[in-house]
Design a protein around this motif. Structure first.
Motif, short mmCIF file in Angstrom:
data_model
loop_
_atom_site.label_atom_id
_atom_site.label_comp_id
_atom_site.label_asym_id
_atom_site.label_seq_id
_atom_site.Cartn_x
_atom_site.Cartn_y
_atom_site.Cartn_z
N PRO A 74 0.82 -1.21 0.00
CA PRO A 74 0.00 0.00 0.00
C PRO A 74 0.86 1.27 0.00
CG PRO A 74 -0.74 -1.55 1.68
CD PRO A 74 0.60 -2.03 1.21
N PHE A 75 0.29 2.34 -0.58
CA PHE A 75 0.95 3.64 -0.52
C PHE A 75 0.04 4.71 0.08
CE2 PHE A 75 -1.16 3.42 -4.66
CZ PHE A 75 -1.82 4.64 -4.73
N ALA A 76 -1.21 4.36 0.38
CA ALA A 76 -2.16 5.33 0.92
C ALA A 76 -3.27 4.56 1.63
CB ALA A 76 -2.74 6.20 -0.20
N GLN A 77 -4.20 5.33 2.26
CA GLN A 77 -5.31 4.72 2.98
C GLN A 77 -6.62 5.38 2.55
OE1 GLN A 77 -5.10 2.17 5.04
NE2 GLN A 77 -7.19 2.09 5.83
N ASP A 78 -7.58 4.55 2.17
CA ASP A 78 -8.93 5.02 1.87
C ASP A 78 -9.70 5.07 3.19
OD1 ASP A 78 -11.65 5.19 1.28
OD2 ASP A 78 -11.53 3.91 -0.49
N VAL A 79 -9.88 6.28 3.74
CA VAL A 79 -10.49 6.40 5.06
C VAL A 79 -12.01 6.25 4.98
CG1 VAL A 79 -8.61 7.81 5.96
CG2 VAL A 79 -10.58 8.93 4.90
N ARG A 80 -12.59 6.40 3.82
CA ARG A 80 -14.03 6.21 3.68
C ARG A 80 -14.40 4.74 3.81
NH1 ARG A 80 -17.01 8.57 -1.55
NH2 ARG A 80 -16.73 10.49 -0.35
N HIS A 81 -13.65 3.89 3.16
CA HIS A 81 -13.96 2.46 3.18
C HIS A 81 -13.09 1.68 4.17
CE1 HIS A 81 -15.25 3.77 -0.93
NE2 HIS A 81 -16.32 3.10 -0.57
N GLY A 82 -12.08 2.35 4.74
CA GLY A 82 -11.22 1.69 5.71
C GLY A 82 -10.33 0.62 5.12
N VAL A 83 -9.82 0.87 3.90
CA VAL A 83 -8.96 -0.12 3.25
C VAL A 83 -7.70 0.57 2.72
CG1 VAL A 83 -10.87 -1.63 2.58
CG2 VAL A 83 -10.12 0.17 1.00
N CYS A 110 -8.03 -8.91 -2.41
CA CYS A 110 -9.27 -8.56 -1.71
C CYS A 110 -8.95 -7.59 -0.58
CB CYS A 110 -9.92 -9.82 -1.16
SG CYS A 110 -11.48 -9.58 -0.28
N GLY A 111 -9.85 -6.65 -0.32
CA GLY A 111 -9.68 -5.75 0.80
C GLY A 111 -8.72 -4.61 0.56
N GLN A 112 -8.42 -4.32 -0.71
CA GLN A 112 -7.58 -3.18 -1.07
C GLN A 112 -8.25 -2.43 -2.22
OE1 GLN A 112 -3.57 -4.38 -2.07
NE2 GLN A 112 -3.12 -5.10 -0.01
N LEU A 113 -8.13 -1.09 -2.21
CA LEU A 113 -8.55 -0.29 -3.35
C LEU A 113 -7.39 -0.30 -4.33
CD1 LEU A 113 -10.46 1.55 -4.85
CD2 LEU A 113 -9.63 3.47 -3.48
N ALA A 114 -7.43 -1.23 -5.27
CA ALA A 114 -6.30 -1.48 -6.16
C ALA A 114 -6.62 -0.98 -7.57
CB ALA A 114 -5.98 -2.97 -6.21
N SER A 115 -5.63 -0.33 -8.19
CA SER A 115 -5.72 0.11 -9.58
C SER A 115 -4.66 -0.59 -10.40
CB SER A 115 -5.51 1.62 -9.68
OG SER A 115 -6.52 2.33 -9.00
N PRO A 137 -10.90 -8.71 -7.73
CA PRO A 137 -10.44 -9.69 -6.73
C PRO A 137 -11.06 -11.05 -7.02
CG PRO A 137 -12.13 -8.28 -5.80
CD PRO A 137 -11.90 -7.79 -7.20
N ALA A 138 -10.62 -12.04 -6.30
CA ALA A 138 -11.17 -13.39 -6.45
C ALA A 138 -12.67 -13.39 -6.13
CB ALA A 138 -10.44 -14.36 -5.53
N PRO A 139 -13.45 -14.25 -6.78
CA PRO A 139 -14.89 -14.29 -6.54
C PRO A 139 -15.29 -14.52 -5.09
CG PRO A 139 -14.33 -15.55 -8.51
CD PRO A 139 -13.03 -15.18 -7.85
N SER A 140 -14.41 -15.09 -4.29
CA SER A 140 -14.72 -15.33 -2.87
C SER A 140 -14.64 -14.06 -2.02
CB SER A 140 -13.76 -16.37 -2.30
OG SER A 140 -12.41 -15.93 -2.44
#
Length: 367
Positions: A74-83, A110-115, A137-140
């Motif tokens: 990670p290089f940053a934090q999405d504080v709205r979604h907590g990821v 999963c669990g990251q705002l990834a681009s 992310p994976a379907p699970s």
């Protein structure tokens, strides 16, 4: 004694994997002004260009593939979604990069705002003739932890990076294909205060579709001034719980969305099809020139203007329930609709929708 200025750096060409086994190793070794040629193959790595002016070019038979590793730093934090916020390729700290001839691919964690590709921190990206695919992310992965964007230029306030709320960047994106993303194909954004990000997106193809329930947008313009023209955008359909055709009480996906967008944005000569809303301007009063677009079979609205005045001109809309909707539930909203051609709608060519004491007004100026 007369001083002698140091000689300017002679630009070099570095070749991957001939000279360096990984793209990141070549980036680390390069000096500003250098060119990095990447030969065909799959490179499973996270690439970061920081503070350098570089040209990255895919060469040889078949475009080189930059594949997301299983873990992204990670290089940053999405504080709205907590990821945490991550990217397969990141252009940062004032870097200027021209990039062409690549495929960037997930799947992403999963669990990251990834681009796939992100530009931030006053950097600039000229991206062309490339593909960004499978930003999923994976379907699970649970739906509330599933994020994935194709290309991101700039960051909004709710993303904290190096102690700052949001980040500005600039970009030019041409002849890029983005397909199979979770949330956004392109996201152009920036902080709410200060100079907005500036982006040109021209002649790209953006196709939605997510396995995990999602609210999608093909192209999002937030805290940025953007020229969005000549793009082919399709299949941004909301599958999240609470999706539906009511713009006040339900969620919709959009082919092109202007959300909290600065004035000066142009959305023109695009074709948008098979989305919930073809072009959606919301909370963006008088932000945009929306003109000369083709909106085909977008199921709820061809164009929607909500909670902020807007204008349209010379758009061609066919199919779906409503051609153009003017919607007010937070502020009085007027839509000035000039010379738009609307046909084959199942509910109405133009519809005013209002709630909560606010007034929606559609002023239609036909040919």
């Amino acid at each position: 004694m007369v001083g002698i200025a140091p000689a300017a750096h002679a630009a070099s060409t570095l070749v991957v994997p001939r000279d360096y086994r990984t793209i990141q190793a070549a980036v680390d070794a390069a000096a500003s002004g250098d060119t990095i040629l990447v030969q065909g193959g799959t490179y499973t790595e996270q690439v970061v260009v920081s503070g350098k002016d570089l040209k990255l070019k895919g060469v040889g038979n078949g475009s080189p593939v930059i594949k997301s590793p299983a873990q992204l730093t990670p290089f940053a934090q999405d504080v709205r979604h907590g990821v945490p916020v991550t990217s397969v390729v990141r252009i940062a700290h004032g870097a200027h990069v021209r990039m062409s001839g690549f495929t960037v691919t997930g799947p992403v964690p999963c669990g990251q705002l990834a681009s796939g590709i992100t530009a931030l921190q006053s950097s600039s990206l000229d991206l062309s003739q490339s593909r960004v695919i499978d930003m999923l992310p994976a379907p699970s992965c649970p739906a509330d932890q599933a994020f994935g964007r194709g290309v991101t230029i700039g960051l909004p306030d709710f993303i904290q990076v190096d102690g700052a709320a949001g980040s500005t960047a600039s970009g030019r994106i041409t002849r890029v294909v983005v397909t199979r993303y979770q949330t956004d194909g392109f996201n152009f954004n920036g902080p709410s205060e200060g100079t907005p990000s500036r982006v040109i997106a021209k002649n790209n193809v953006v196709t939605g579709g997510a396995q995990i329930p999602a609210v999608q947008a093909g192209i999002v313009v937030g805290g940025a001034v953007a020229t969005v023209t000549g793009n082919l955008v399709s299949h941004a359909v909301c599958t999240f719980p609470g999706c539906g055709g009511d713009p006040i009480n339900e969620f919709q996906s959009s082919g092109i969305g202007a959300i909290g967008t600065a004035s000066g944005t142009q959305i023109s000569h695009n074709q948008v099809s098979d989305a919930d809303i073809g072009i959606y301007q919301v909370f963006s009063p008088n932000c945009c020139q929306i003109r000369h677009n083709r909106l085909i079979d977008n199921r709820f609205f061809g164009i929607a203007i909500q909670d902020g005045d807007g204008t349209t001109a010379h758009n061609v809309i066919s199919g779906g329930q409503v051609g153009i909707g003017v919607i007010a539930d937070a502020v009085d909203t007027t839509g000035i609709l000039r010379h738009d051609r609307i046909r084959r709608t199942s509910v109405a060519p133009v519809r005013e929708i209002q709630c909560c004491g606010f007034k929606a007004t559609a002023v239609v100026k036909p040919d």
